[in-house]
Structures are given as structure tokens and as C-alpha cells.
Scaffold this motif. Structure first.
Motif, PDB file in Angstrom:
ATOM      1  N   UNK A 134       1.171  -1.012   0.415  1.00 57.67           N
ATOM      2  CA  UNK A 134       0.267   0.350  -0.064  1.00 57.67           C
ATOM      3  C   UNK A 134       0.766   1.103   0.025  1.00 57.67           C
ATOM      4  N   UNK A 135       0.548   1.888  -0.606  1.00 61.13           N
ATOM      5  CA  UNK A 135       0.767   3.541  -0.754  1.00 61.13           C
ATOM      6  C   UNK A 135       0.539   4.450   0.436  1.00 61.13           C
ATOM      7  N   UNK A 136       2.485   5.318   0.890  1.00 65.56           N
ATOM      8  CA  UNK A 136       1.432   5.460   2.373  1.00 65.56           C
ATOM      9  C   UNK A 136       2.231   7.289   1.553  1.00 65.56           C
ATOM     10  N   UNK A 137       2.013   7.819   0.436  1.00 64.34           N
ATOM     11  CA  UNK A 137       2.830   8.859   0.042  1.00 64.34           C
ATOM     12  C   UNK A 137       4.156   9.007   0.922  1.00 64.34           C
ATOM     13  N   UNK A 156      -5.956  -1.052  -2.519  1.00 64.82           N
ATOM     14  CA  UNK A 156      -5.856  -1.064  -1.227  1.00 64.82           C
ATOM     15  C   UNK A 156      -4.800   0.778  -1.225  1.00 64.82           C
ATOM     16  N   UNK A 157      -5.743   1.367  -0.852  1.00 67.37           N
ATOM     17  CA  UNK A 157      -5.899   2.813  -1.160  1.00 67.37           C
ATOM     18  C   UNK A 157      -5.668   3.318   0.024  1.00 67.37           C
ATOM     19  N   UNK A 158      -5.272   4.279   0.869  1.00 70.01           N
ATOM     20  CA  UNK A 158      -4.947   4.610   2.332  1.00 70.01           C
ATOM     21  C   UNK A 158      -6.662   6.414   2.265  1.00 70.01           C
ATOM     22  N   UNK A 159      -7.091   6.645   2.506  1.00 69.01           N
ATOM     23  CA  UNK A 159      -8.212   7.521   2.315  1.00 69.01           C
ATOM     24  C   UNK A 159      -8.283   8.220   3.847  1.00 69.01           C
ATOM     25  N   UNK A 160      -7.776   9.088   3.946  1.00 73.32           N
ATOM     26  CA  UNK A 160      -7.575  10.247   5.180  1.00 73.32           C
ATOM     27  C   UNK A 160      -8.499  11.118   5.450  1.00 73.32           C
ATOM     28  N   UNK A 161      -8.767  11.769   4.374  1.00 70.11           N
ATOM     29  CA  UNK A 161     -10.837  12.126   4.807  1.00 70.11           C
ATOM     30  C   UNK A 161     -11.338  10.905   6.093  1.00 70.11           C
ATOM     31  N   UNK A 162     -11.736   9.909   5.851  1.00 71.74           N
ATOM     32  CA  UNK A 162     -12.451   8.536   6.320  1.00 71.74           C
ATOM     33  C   UNK A 162     -11.302   7.782   7.384  1.00 71.74           C
ATOM     34  N   UNK A 163     -10.299   8.160   7.827  1.00 69.20           N
ATOM     35  CA  UNK A 163      -9.270   8.019   8.567  1.00 69.20           C
ATOM     36  C   UNK A 163      -9.355   6.325   7.993  1.00 69.20           C
ATOM     37  N   UNK A 164      -9.362   5.684   6.970  1.00 73.60           N
ATOM     38  CA  UNK A 164      -9.400   4.315   6.882  1.00 73.60           C
ATOM     39  C   UNK A 164      -8.777   4.228   5.788  1.00 73.60           C
ATOM     40  N   UNK A 165      -9.801   2.823   5.195  1.00 76.63           N
ATOM     41  CA  UNK A 165      -8.554   2.864   3.845  1.00 76.63           C
ATOM     42  C   UNK A 165      -9.924   2.210   2.622  1.00 76.63           C
ATOM     43  N   UNK A 166      -9.861   2.446   1.592  1.00 75.47           N
ATOM     44  CA  UNK A 166     -10.515   1.705   0.463  1.00 75.47           C
ATOM     45  C   UNK A 166     -10.337   0.496   0.048  1.00 75.47           C
ATOM     46  N   UNK A 167     -10.456  -0.631  -0.420  1.00 70.51           N
ATOM     47  CA  UNK A 167     -10.438  -1.626  -0.437  1.00 70.51           C
ATOM     48  C   UNK A 167     -11.023  -2.143  -1.781  1.00 70.51           C
ATOM     49  N   UNK A 168     -10.349  -2.221  -3.150  1.00 71.28           N
ATOM     50  CA  UNK A 168     -11.694  -2.240  -4.165  1.00 71.28           C
ATOM     51  C   UNK A 168     -10.867  -3.546  -4.730  1.00 71.28           C
ATOM     52  N   UNK A 169     -12.060  -4.788  -4.911  1.00 73.89           N
ATOM     53  CA  UNK A 169     -12.058  -5.974  -4.728  1.00 73.89           C
ATOM     54  C   UNK A 169     -13.159  -6.478  -6.636  1.00 73.89           C
ATOM     55  N   UNK A 170     -12.713  -7.445  -6.858  1.00 70.69           N
ATOM     56  CA  UNK A 170     -13.490  -7.773  -7.816  1.00 70.69           C
ATOM     57  C   UNK A 170     -14.067  -9.403  -7.848  1.00 70.69           C
TER      58      UNK A 170
END
Length: 271
Positions: A134-137, A156-170
Motif C-alpha cells: 500500500x502506498x502511503x505518500x 488498497x488505498x489510504x483515505x485520510x478523509x475517512x481515517x481509513x482504507x478503501x479496498x477495491x475487489x473483483x
């Protein structure tokens, strides 16, 4: 005379062997399945033979997963007492891995024969365990070990606005995703410092999850449905969006702004 006795003894031994072997081969299976293990989509062949044939009386064959009936059929019994039934292990009732029980009931007296087999869904067969980087800037990258059944992790990305992660799956099938989340990357805490629950959304709908935790990480298992895509994992703290270099730049920018503001204020006083 001696040769005759030897021949008679040999004949007697062979006769005993034949007598002992014949009943074993002659024994009929009341209820048999071709294999002990099946995967989703396989053909399950069920066969057997009843003790006494009852005219125009079918044998009832049921397949159970726990107490749930997965398949039921009335199967014709041949004149010699034998029967055969084939079931395709697929459909809405074949959703769980584990042991399935086959029961055959015949006649008014309710003679019941029973056997079992193990079953594996296609989702389980497509289980993947890997590590996602996961990239963390400016903080670089960090690893998230995961196991997914029934799909593929795309991002999988870090989203600081929601204080969390967003996991994209197929998600090709109903399945589950297990993530090993290091506490230094993401966590959920109460105001007293105790562990709090994460908030999990799948495509905008909140879902429940299972968790195990230790001092270093929290392991979440999330169930998903076929077609699901975005999983949001919301905590109370997440790895900072800005790394050390960005923080220095931010501090310098703030300092410069303060200096400029101070100079403007001084000029206004003397003007």
C-alpha cells in the motif's frame, strides 16, 4: 499315497480360501457414493441395493448440510433391488464447504441407510493469500497481508478523509476477505485508549465483520456478495497523509505566512 494326501490337503486349503472370499465379494452396498470428496459442479453418483424389492416403491434419497436439505429425489428401484441416482453439486443450496450427509429411506418400515462426503465450493477453491503493498505518500509503502475467497483484491488505498482504507475487489462469487491490519497503519480507539469497532461499508452499505486482535495488529474478516466492489474500513486514526518532507514544507509555509502577515501589520501601523 503321499501325493494323494498332499493334493487333498491343498484342495482343502483352497476350498477354505474360496469360502472366506466369496461372502466378501457378494456383500452388497446399501448406500454408496463414488468418491469421498467433491467440488462444486461435480457429478455425485449415488448407488446401492435394497434387501427386498417392494413393487412400485421408490427409494427416497436426501442430501443434508447440517439440518438443511440440499437435494431430495424419488429414485426407481430395479427388479434386482439396485438403484442409481446422480446429482450435480451446484445451485443455490450448494453454498457451504464441509461434510454433507446422504440418507436413503425405503419402504413403509422406514429402512434408512446413511453415508457422507466432503464438499468444497468453487469460491474456496479460488482462495488467494498474498501481501498487498500500500502506498502511503511520503511515508513510503507498507504491507497488508490478506486472504480472499471468491474474488481478487485490485487495490488498497489510504483515505485520510475517512481515517481509513478503501479496498477495491473483483468479486466473482460470494466470499470473504481477511485483512491483517497493523496498528501503526490504522486503528480504532475510544477516548480512553481502548479498542473500538471499525465501521465497514461495502458499496455504501454498512456490514458486520469478525475480528481477532493482538498488540501489533487487528485481523478483520469481511463477508461479501458476488458483484460487490468497494470496501471502506473506517477507524479513528490512519497513517498520516503527509510524510516528514511534506511536514517540513508545511511548517515552512506556515512560518512564511506568519512572517508576511507580521510585516503587513507593521507597515499598516507606520502608514
Amino acid at each position: 499315497m503321499m501325493n494323494y494326501l498332499h493334493g487333498l490337503l491343498l484342495f482343502s486349503v483352497l476350498a477354505l480360501v474360496v469360502v472366506n472370499i466369496v461372502p466378501v465379494h457378494a456383500q452388497e452396498c446399501k448406500l454408496c457414493i463414488a468418491k469421498e470428496f467433491y467440488r462444486q459442479g461435480d457429478a455425485i453418483v449415488i448407488s446401492g441395493k435394497v434387501d427386498a424389492v417392494l413393487e412400485k416403491t421408490p427409494i427416497i434419497i436426501q442430501i443434508f448440510y447440517g439440518t438443511n436439505i440440499v437435494n431430495i429425489a424419488q429414485v426407481e428401484v430395479s427388479q434386482d433391488g439396485s438403484y442409481t441416482h446422480t446429482v450435480i453439486a451446484d445451485g443455490i443450496y450448494w453454498k457451504s464447504d464441509g461434510k454433507y450427509t446422504v440418507k436413503a429411506t425405503y419402504g413403509v418400515s422406514g429402512n434408512v441407510y446413511e453415508t457422507s462426503f466432503d464438499f468444497q465450493t468453487s469460491g474456496t477453491a479460488n482462495t488467494t493469500t498474498q501481501i498487498f503493498e500500500v502506498k502511503a505518500g511520503d511515508s513510503g509503502t507498507f504491507d497488508v497481508p490478506y486472504t480472499i475467497r471468491g474474488g481478487v483484491v485490485k487495490d488498497i488505498i489510504v483515505d485520510p478523509q475517512i481515517l481509513g482504507f478503501i479496498v477495491t475487489i473483483q468479486s466473482d462469487n460470494d466470499g470473504s476477505l481477511t485483512l491483517d491490519l497493523g496498528r501503526k497503519w490504522i486503528d480504532a480507539k475510544t477516548t480512553t485508549g481502548d479498542d473500538d469497532s471499525f465501521i465497514i461499508y461495502i458499496d455504501g452499505s454498512e456490514v458486520q465483520y469478525q475480528e481477532s486482535a493482538d498488540a501489533d495488529s487487528r485481523v478483520l474478516t469481511i463477508q461479501f456478495l458476488e458483484g460487490d466492489s468497494d470496501i471502506e474500513i473506517i477507524g479513528t486514526q490512519v497513517i498520516p497523509e503527509f510524510g516528514p518532507i511534506a511536514v517540513i514544507v508545511l511548517v515552512l509555509a506556515i512560518t512564511l505566512t506568519v512572517i508576511i502577515s507580521t510585516k503587513k501589520t507593521s507597515l499598516l501601523r507606520f502608514s
